[in-house]
Design a protein around this motif. Structure first.
Motif, PDB file in Angstrom:
ATOM      1  N   THR B  31      92.267  39.852  15.290  1.00  0.00           N
ATOM      2  CA  THR B  31      91.472  40.445  14.219  1.00  0.00           C
ATOM      3  C   THR B  31      90.336  39.510  13.839  1.00  0.00           C
ATOM      4  OG1 THR B  31      93.472  41.510  13.386  1.00  0.00           O
ATOM      5  CG2 THR B  31      91.580  41.452  11.916  1.00  0.00           C
ATOM      6  N   VAL B  32      89.163  40.083  13.704  1.00  0.00           N
ATOM      7  CA  VAL B  32      87.974  39.312  13.346  1.00  0.00           C
ATOM      8  C   VAL B  32      87.319  39.958  12.131  1.00  0.00           C
ATOM      9  CG1 VAL B  32      85.619  38.769  14.063  1.00  0.00           C
ATOM     10  CG2 VAL B  32      87.488  38.362  15.633  1.00  0.00           C
ATOM     11  N   TYR B  33      86.849  39.119  11.219  1.00  0.00           N
ATOM     12  CA  TYR B  33      86.176  39.576  10.012  1.00  0.00           C
ATOM     13  C   TYR B  33      84.809  38.900   9.918  1.00  0.00           C
ATOM     14  CZ  TYR B  33      91.214  39.726   8.964  1.00  0.00           C
ATOM     15  OH  TYR B  33      92.564  39.898   9.029  1.00  0.00           O
ATOM     16  N   TRP B  34      83.868  39.624   9.335  1.00  0.00           N
ATOM     17  CA  TRP B  34      82.561  39.039   9.055  1.00  0.00           C
ATOM     18  C   TRP B  34      82.299  39.101   7.550  1.00  0.00           C
ATOM     19  CZ3 TRP B  34      79.483  36.417  12.328  1.00  0.00           C
ATOM     20  CH2 TRP B  34      79.656  36.592  13.718  1.00  0.00           C
ATOM     21  N   TYR B  35      81.797  37.991   7.016  1.00  0.00           N
ATOM     22  CA  TYR B  35      81.455  37.906   5.601  1.00  0.00           C
ATOM     23  C   TYR B  35      80.043  37.342   5.456  1.00  0.00           C
ATOM     24  CZ  TYR B  35      86.363  38.573   4.304  1.00  0.00           C
ATOM     25  OH  TYR B  35      87.616  39.081   4.123  1.00  0.00           O
ATOM     26  N   GLN B  36      79.404  37.757   4.372  1.00  0.00           N
ATOM     27  CA  GLN B  36      78.070  37.240   4.036  1.00  0.00           C
ATOM     28  C   GLN B  36      78.181  36.538   2.682  1.00  0.00           C
ATOM     29  OE1 GLN B  36      75.181  40.000   2.286  1.00  0.00           O
ATOM     30  NE2 GLN B  36      73.727  39.413   3.871  1.00  0.00           N
ATOM     31  N   GLN B  37      77.692  35.306   2.621  1.00  0.00           N
ATOM     32  CA  GLN B  37      77.730  34.573   1.355  1.00  0.00           C
ATOM     33  C   GLN B  37      76.319  34.124   0.993  1.00  0.00           C
ATOM     34  OE1 GLN B  37      80.014  30.892   1.263  1.00  0.00           O
ATOM     35  NE2 GLN B  37      80.495  31.182  -0.894  1.00  0.00           N
ATOM     36  N   GLY B  38      75.775  34.752  -0.048  1.00  0.00           N
ATOM     37  CA  GLY B  38      74.469  34.365  -0.553  1.00  0.00           C
ATOM     38  C   GLY B  38      74.569  33.091  -1.367  1.00  0.00           C
ATOM     39  N   PRO B  39      73.446  32.457  -1.656  1.00  0.00           N
ATOM     40  CA  PRO B  39      73.460  31.196  -2.417  1.00  0.00           C
ATOM     41  C   PRO B  39      74.184  31.352  -3.746  1.00  0.00           C
ATOM     42  CG  PRO B  39      71.269  31.656  -1.530  1.00  0.00           C
ATOM     43  CD  PRO B  39      72.093  32.891  -1.298  1.00  0.00           C
ATOM     44  N   GLY B  40      75.184  30.534  -3.975  1.00  0.00           N
ATOM     45  CA  GLY B  40      75.921  30.557  -5.235  1.00  0.00           C
ATOM     46  C   GLY B  40      76.758  31.798  -5.459  1.00  0.00           C
ATOM     47  N   GLN B  41      77.023  32.540  -4.388  1.00  0.00           N
ATOM     48  CA  GLN B  41      77.787  33.779  -4.545  1.00  0.00           C
ATOM     49  C   GLN B  41      79.117  33.718  -3.801  1.00  0.00           C
ATOM     50  OE1 GLN B  41      75.314  37.057  -3.378  1.00  0.00           O
ATOM     51  NE2 GLN B  41      73.736  36.622  -4.888  1.00  0.00           N
ATOM     52  N   PHE B  90      79.881  34.096   7.597  1.00  0.00           N
ATOM     53  CA  PHE B  90      81.158  33.557   8.056  1.00  0.00           C
ATOM     54  C   PHE B  90      81.886  34.571   8.907  1.00  0.00           C
ATOM     55  CE2 PHE B  90      81.346  29.608   5.983  1.00  0.00           C
ATOM     56  CZ  PHE B  90      80.817  29.736   4.712  1.00  0.00           C
ATOM     57  N   CYS B  91      82.510  34.047   9.926  1.00  0.00           N
ATOM     58  CA  CYS B  91      83.448  34.822  10.708  1.00  0.00           C
ATOM     59  C   CYS B  91      84.833  34.249  10.432  1.00  0.00           C
ATOM     60  CB  CYS B  91      83.101  34.703  12.187  1.00  0.00           C
ATOM     61  SG  CYS B  91      84.314  35.412  13.296  1.00  0.00           S
ATOM     62  N   ALA B  92      85.819  35.103  10.392  1.00  0.00           N
ATOM     63  CA  ALA B  92      87.198  34.656  10.227  1.00  0.00           C
ATOM     64  C   ALA B  92      88.063  35.413  11.219  1.00  0.00           C
ATOM     65  CB  ALA B  92      87.680  34.905   8.801  1.00  0.00           C
ATOM     66  N   SER B  93      89.183  34.841  11.552  1.00  0.00           N
ATOM     67  CA  SER B  93      90.100  35.538  12.444  1.00  0.00           C
ATOM     68  C   SER B  93      91.526  35.417  11.922  1.00  0.00           C
ATOM     69  CB  SER B  93      90.009  35.004  13.876  1.00  0.00           C
ATOM     70  OG  SER B  93      90.625  33.731  14.010  1.00  0.00           O
ATOM     71  N   SER B  94      92.351  36.355  12.314  1.00  0.00           N
ATOM     72  CA  SER B  94      93.763  36.305  11.946  1.00  0.00           C
ATOM     73  C   SER B  94      94.575  36.964  13.048  1.00  0.00           C
ATOM     74  CB  SER B  94      94.027  37.011  10.610  1.00  0.00           C
ATOM     75  OG  SER B  94      93.839  38.404  10.732  1.00  0.00           O
ATOM     76  N   MET B  95      95.880  36.702  12.978  1.00  0.00           N
ATOM     77  CA  MET B  95      96.778  37.363  13.912  1.00  0.00           C
ATOM     78  C   MET B  95      97.331  38.578  13.180  1.00  0.00           C
ATOM     79  SD  MET B  95      99.974  35.752  15.978  1.00  0.00           S
ATOM     80  CE  MET B  95      98.953  34.405  16.556  1.00  0.00           C
ATOM     81  N   GLY B  96      96.970  39.746  13.574  1.00  0.00           N
ATOM     82  CA  GLY B  96      97.389  40.936  12.862  1.00  0.00           C
ATOM     83  C   GLY B  96      96.566  41.130  11.606  1.00  0.00           C
ATOM     84  N   GLN B  97      97.054  42.031  10.766  1.00  0.00           N
ATOM     85  CA  GLN B  97      96.310  42.393   9.559  1.00  0.00           C
ATOM     86  C   GLN B  97      97.247  42.300   8.357  1.00  0.00           C
ATOM     87  OE1 GLN B  97      93.633  45.951  10.406  1.00  0.00           O
ATOM     88  NE2 GLN B  97      95.189  46.221  11.958  1.00  0.00           N
ATOM     89  N   GLY B  98      96.743  42.785   7.214  1.00  0.00           N
ATOM     90  CA  GLY B  98      97.589  42.882   6.033  1.00  0.00           C
ATOM     91  C   GLY B  98      97.912  41.541   5.419  1.00  0.00           C
ATOM     92  N   ASN B  99      99.132  41.051   5.624  1.00  0.00           N
ATOM     93  CA  ASN B  99      99.554  39.883   4.862  1.00  0.00           C
ATOM     94  C   ASN B  99      99.268  38.550   5.538  1.00  0.00           C
ATOM     95  OD1 ASN B  99     101.350  39.844   6.924  1.00  0.00           O
ATOM     96  ND2 ASN B  99     103.174  40.136   5.682  1.00  0.00           N
ATOM     97  N   THR B 100      98.563  38.575   6.636  1.00  0.00           N
ATOM     98  CA  THR B 100      98.269  37.323   7.327  1.00  0.00           C
ATOM     99  C   THR B 100      96.979  36.716   6.790  1.00  0.00           C
ATOM    100  OG1 THR B 100      97.130  38.548   9.075  1.00  0.00           O
ATOM    101  CG2 THR B 100      99.430  37.986   9.430  1.00  0.00           C
TER     102      THR B 100
END
Lengths: 116, 113
Positions: B31-41, B90-100
């Motif tokens: 599982t891969v996630y993408w996030y955007q973080q603006g300055p101070g956010q 940011f990209c993040a990864s996990s094994m599976g979804q939900g509670n991981t």
């Protein structure tokens, strides 16, 4: 949709004193709760999570968090703060797994400053 | 231990250009996630993939698209860049979804000029 709130933008504590960083959540059903720490120009680092079971969760670097269902809170704590704990702390929540429910919602972050 | 690898670390683009950000998850993470973080956010969820299929969609603009490939790496494609797209991605990864828990990369700092 799930959400978290971190009521304090900034927390200042003296080194050696206990620290608390507050987080409250809103979700339908049982939540999955997480704490992450972010150092300058770095990615978020996982500290700990609550899924089920014991309300007191222990994590990395001596941090722990207490899940309180009646108060819908998941405050981060540490008995004795270190200067190196100074960073930005994010609380995050996921709802129970359903189709298309990967959305991990973050709070606005709390900047912790530990002074010598 | 292997971590999430993002490239490039820094990127400068002009308005209306396109950009491609790459993410290599931790081995065996599906599982891969993408996030955007603006300055101070706080980080804002954009999109996620599980087993190469889109699994959830957040506040991703229509000008952006993403995909996860057969080797589980993911790319975020950004077109018609605007000044407001300047942020840490940011990209993040996990094994599976939900509670991981998700493990985050160092991020790509995109500056649109």
């Amino acid at each position: 949709a799930q959400s978290v709130a971190q009521p304090e933008d900034q927390v200042n504590v003296a080194e050696g004193n206990p620290l608390t960083v507050k987080c409250t959540y809103s979700v339908s059903g049982n939540p999955y709760l997480f704490w992450y720490v972010q150092y300058p120009n770095r990615g978020l680092q996982f500290l700990l999570k609550y899924i089920t079971g014991d309300n007191l969760v222990k994590g990395s670097y001596g941090f722990e968090a207490e899940f309180n269902k009646s108060q819908t809170s998941f405050h981060l704590k540490k008995p004795s703060a270190l200067v190196s704990d100074s960073a930005l702390y994010f609380c995050a929540v996921r709802g129970p797994p359903t189709y298309n429910n990967n959305d991990m919602r973050f709070g606005a972050g709390t900047r912790l400053t530990v002074k010598p | 231990a292997a971590g999430v690898i993002q490239s490039p670390r820094h990127l400068i683009k002009e308005k209306r250009e396109t950009a491609t950000l790459k993410c290599y998850p931790i081995p065996r993470h599906d599982t891969v996630y993408w996030y955007q973080q603006g300055p101070g956010q706080d980080p804002q969820f954009l999109i996620s993939f599980y087993e190469k299929m889109q699994s959830d969609k957040g506040s991703i603009p229509d000008r952006f698209s993403a995909q996860q490939f057969s080797d589980y790496h993911s790319e975020l494609n950004m077109s018609s860049l605007e000044l407001g797209d300047s942020a840490l991605y940011f990209c993040a990864s996990s094994m599976g979804q939900g509670n991981t828990e998700a493990f985050f990369g160092q991020g790509t700092r995109l500056t649109v000029v």
